[in-house]
Design a protein around this motif. Structure first.
Motif, PDB file in Angstrom:
ATOM      1  N   ASN A 242       2.241  11.783  -0.461  1.00  0.00           N
ATOM      2  CA  ASN A 242       2.789  13.042  -0.967  1.00  0.00           C
ATOM      3  C   ASN A 242       3.250  14.011   0.110  1.00  0.00           C
ATOM      4  OD1 ASN A 242       2.287  12.220  -3.571  1.00  0.00           O
ATOM      5  ND2 ASN A 242       0.453  13.486  -3.856  1.00  0.00           N
ATOM      6  N   TRP A 243       2.693  13.921   1.302  1.00  0.00           N
ATOM      7  CA  TRP A 243       2.880  14.995   2.278  1.00  0.00           C
ATOM      8  C   TRP A 243       4.063  14.819   3.213  1.00  0.00           C
ATOM      9  CZ3 TRP A 243      -2.896  15.878   4.129  1.00  0.00           C
ATOM     10  CH2 TRP A 243      -3.618  16.450   3.069  1.00  0.00           C
ATOM     11  N   SER A 244       4.698  13.678   3.192  1.00  0.00           N
ATOM     12  CA  SER A 244       5.812  13.410   4.109  1.00  0.00           C
ATOM     13  C   SER A 244       6.860  12.556   3.401  1.00  0.00           C
ATOM     14  CB  SER A 244       5.308  12.697   5.372  1.00  0.00           C
ATOM     15  OG  SER A 244       4.455  13.538   6.133  1.00  0.00           O
ATOM     16  N   PRO A 245       8.072  12.491   3.954  1.00  0.00           N
ATOM     17  CA  PRO A 245       9.139  11.698   3.320  1.00  0.00           C
ATOM     18  C   PRO A 245       8.738  10.245   3.132  1.00  0.00           C
ATOM     19  CG  PRO A 245      10.048  13.113   5.028  1.00  0.00           C
ATOM     20  CD  PRO A 245       8.551  13.210   5.156  1.00  0.00           C
ATOM     21  N   ALA A 246       9.240   9.622   2.092  1.00  0.00           N
ATOM     22  CA  ALA A 246       8.920   8.227   1.790  1.00  0.00           C
ATOM     23  C   ALA A 246       9.259   7.314   2.964  1.00  0.00           C
ATOM     24  CB  ALA A 246       9.677   7.784   0.539  1.00  0.00           C
ATOM     25  N   GLY A 247       8.409   6.332   3.188  1.00  0.00           N
ATOM     26  CA  GLY A 247       8.665   5.327   4.220  1.00  0.00           C
ATOM     27  C   GLY A 247       8.273   5.727   5.622  1.00  0.00           C
ATOM     28  N   TRP A 248       7.536   6.824   5.782  1.00  0.00           N
ATOM     29  CA  TRP A 248       7.233   7.294   7.135  1.00  0.00           C
ATOM     30  C   TRP A 248       6.142   6.472   7.826  1.00  0.00           C
ATOM     31  CZ3 TRP A 248       2.592   9.224   9.035  1.00  0.00           C
ATOM     32  CH2 TRP A 248       1.595   9.528   8.092  1.00  0.00           C
ATOM     33  N   PHE A 249       5.369   5.679   7.066  1.00  0.00           N
ATOM     34  CA  PHE A 249       4.326   4.857   7.682  1.00  0.00           C
ATOM     35  C   PHE A 249       4.368   3.459   7.081  1.00  0.00           C
ATOM     36  CE2 PHE A 249       2.431   6.572   3.859  1.00  0.00           C
ATOM     37  CZ  PHE A 249       1.639   5.553   3.362  1.00  0.00           C
ATOM     38  N   ASP A 250       3.787   2.514   7.809  1.00  0.00           N
ATOM     39  CA  ASP A 250       3.703   1.152   7.278  1.00  0.00           C
ATOM     40  C   ASP A 250       2.271   0.857   6.838  1.00  0.00           C
ATOM     41  OD1 ASP A 250       2.196   0.352   9.594  1.00  0.00           O
ATOM     42  OD2 ASP A 250       4.077   0.025  10.675  1.00  0.00           O
ATOM     43  N   GLU A 251       2.119  -0.192   6.065  1.00  0.00           N
ATOM     44  CA  GLU A 251       0.819  -0.517   5.488  1.00  0.00           C
ATOM     45  C   GLU A 251      -0.226  -0.809   6.564  1.00  0.00           C
ATOM     46  OE1 GLU A 251      -0.045  -0.219   2.378  1.00  0.00           O
ATOM     47  OE2 GLU A 251       1.984   0.387   1.808  1.00  0.00           O
ATOM     48  N   ALA A 252       0.204  -1.461   7.638  1.00  0.00           N
ATOM     49  CA  ALA A 252      -0.746  -1.817   8.694  1.00  0.00           C
ATOM     50  C   ALA A 252      -1.339  -0.569   9.336  1.00  0.00           C
ATOM     51  CB  ALA A 252      -0.051  -2.684   9.745  1.00  0.00           C
ATOM     52  N   THR A 253      -0.502   0.457   9.518  1.00  0.00           N
ATOM     53  CA  THR A 253      -0.995   1.700  10.121  1.00  0.00           C
ATOM     54  C   THR A 253      -2.042   2.351   9.234  1.00  0.00           C
ATOM     55  OG1 THR A 253       1.087   2.101  11.279  1.00  0.00           O
ATOM     56  CG2 THR A 253      -0.349   4.005  10.926  1.00  0.00           C
ATOM     57  N   PHE A 254      -1.726   2.481   7.941  1.00  0.00           N
ATOM     58  CA  PHE A 254      -2.699   3.121   7.057  1.00  0.00           C
ATOM     59  C   PHE A 254      -3.981   2.297   6.966  1.00  0.00           C
ATOM     60  CE2 PHE A 254      -4.832   3.849   3.039  1.00  0.00           C
ATOM     61  CZ  PHE A 254      -5.023   5.232   3.109  1.00  0.00           C
ATOM     62  N   ASP A 255      -3.847   0.993   6.866  1.00  0.00           N
ATOM     63  CA  ASP A 255      -5.034   0.137   6.756  1.00  0.00           C
ATOM     64  C   ASP A 255      -5.930   0.306   7.978  1.00  0.00           C
ATOM     65  OD1 ASP A 255      -4.175  -0.786   4.329  1.00  0.00           O
ATOM     66  OD2 ASP A 255      -3.414  -2.704   5.096  1.00  0.00           O
ATOM     67  N   ASP A 256      -5.314   0.444   9.159  1.00  0.00           N
ATOM     68  CA  ASP A 256      -6.097   0.602  10.377  1.00  0.00           C
ATOM     69  C   ASP A 256      -6.801   1.956  10.394  1.00  0.00           C
ATOM     70  OD1 ASP A 256      -6.879  -0.466  12.983  1.00  0.00           O
ATOM     71  OD2 ASP A 256      -5.672   1.163  13.814  1.00  0.00           O
ATOM     72  N   VAL A 257      -6.073   3.016  10.059  1.00  0.00           N
ATOM     73  CA  VAL A 257      -6.661   4.358  10.065  1.00  0.00           C
ATOM     74  C   VAL A 257      -7.754   4.472   9.005  1.00  0.00           C
ATOM     75  CG1 VAL A 257      -6.197   6.823   9.703  1.00  0.00           C
ATOM     76  CG2 VAL A 257      -4.589   5.426  11.005  1.00  0.00           C
TER      77      VAL A 257
END
Length: 361
Positions: A242-257
């Motif tokens: 919700n907080w940033s434009p669509a597509g700004w991160f990939d799944e691997a990044t979120f999974d790691d964080v």
């Protein structure tokens, strides 16, 4: 006194002559050397530095490990604070404070571009995130901005750093502000990303902003807390969406964080942080003095830089348009096109360039 191990070093603290304590700090390694101690040369290097400032719990020790992938940490009475360090060991110290829902890896891309510029970069994991864990089962799981600032100052004490600059995103922005108010003699300058200061006190937001802050109110309810307990990753993920434009991160990044959100106290820390802002919980008793000082402080004079994403879905540009009025010293506001709530992740090149200019002034 002959050879001693780390435990003996800690025990010796109570036996050192008070003549070895300076006006504000006591560097235990120096004190022990003065008494003839030979400090251990082990894979884990221990250096102790005890603060004697009012209302501040002392740091018990900083430990570095020679083992690869073992993060250094500092221990206070209640918390073991994991942190990442890079750059020049004797460079200008910069404390990098992450926000929610994120972790210290948020600074990785920015740090990679700053570490060649004579900065010593220190990025801790906040209490309840990643490897920063409570050592004391009886300690309250509190996370108001002021108590998080006492963790940060304990870390800098433990590292032997007296003066430093601070860069904070989201929660980290408010921690940076608390540091500047509580320890003005120690903070040279600060950069804030995506969250406006709280000095002067928090007012009830207008309805439009209250709508953006829905997650605050959700956390204030019992059923909301139960839902977050069941799915902390899902709760964090919807904020990233919700907080940033669509597509700004990939799944691997979120999974790691999101692994940092598996910390056993992440939910309790998250709930307290947001509930205490609106009077639905009490601040940590040890930090009340600083919370009061933040509310009583109308403005700051230290050099300050503010990063604003034009597409920030939770703290939009209009909230920071008049922010300069809270600063009597040098103040700049950097507005980033096509960037949302995470400038250091979404546009690390610009963030690093502007920070380098600001921090080297």
């Amino acid at each position: 006194m002959g050879k001693t191990d780390a435990a003996s070093v800690e025990l010796a603290a109570a036996r050192i002559d008070r003549r070895l304590i300076g006006n504000e700090y006591w560097d235990l390694t120096t004190a022990l050397s003065a008494r003839g101690a030979v400090l251990p040369m082990a894979p884990t290097k221990v250096a102790l530095r005890c603060s004697i400032r009012r209302n501040q719990a002392p740091a018990l020790g900083v430990a570095y490990s020679d083992q690869e992938n073992v993060m250094p940490h500092l221990e206070t009475h209640d918390v073991k604070i994991a942190f990442e360090e890079s750059g020049a060991r004797r460079g200008n110290p910069v404390l990098l404070l992450h926000g929610w829902p994120d972790d210290a890896s948020t600074w990785k891309a920015v740090s990679s571009q700053l570490r060649e510029r004579s900065f010593r970069l220190i990025a801790p994991y906040l209490r309840g995130f990643g490897g920063t864990v409570f050592r004391n089962d009886n300690a309250s799981r509190t996370a108001n901005g002021a108590v998080l600032a006492t963790d940060a100052i304990a870390l800098m004490d433990g590292l032997g750093i007296e003066r430093f600059s601070v860069v904070g995103h989201d929660w980290g922005s408010n921690i940076a502000e608390a540091l500047a108010i509580g320890w003005p003699d120690r903070v040279d300058r600060m950069a804030l990303l995506s969250s406006i200061p709280r000095m002067g006190g928090l007012e009830t937001p207008p309805f439009r902003q209250a709508q953006r802050d829905w997650y605050h109110w959700f956390m204030a309810t019992k059923r909301g807390a139960e839902a977050i307990e069941r799915d902390p990753h899902g709760f964090a993920r919807i904020q990233w969406d919700n907080w940033s434009p669509a597509g700004w991160f990939d799944e691997a990044t979120f999974d790691d964080v999101s692994k940092s959100f598996d910390n056993p106290d992440w939910v309790a820390i998250t709930l307290h942080s947001y509930r205490v802002r609106w009077g639905e919980a009490e601040p940590d008793p040890q930090s009340v003095w600083l919370e009061e000082r933040i509310r009583e402080t109308p403005s700051l004079s230290l050099p300050t830089l503010y990063f604003q994403g034009m597409e920030d879905g939770v703290n939009p540009p209009e909230l920071s348009e008049d922010l300069y009025k809270k600063f009597s010293g040098p103040f700049d506001r950097i507005v980033l096109q096509n960037v949302g709530h995470f400038p250091q992740r979404e546009d690390p090149e610009t963030a690093a360039r502007e920070l380098a200019i600001f921090l080297q002034r």
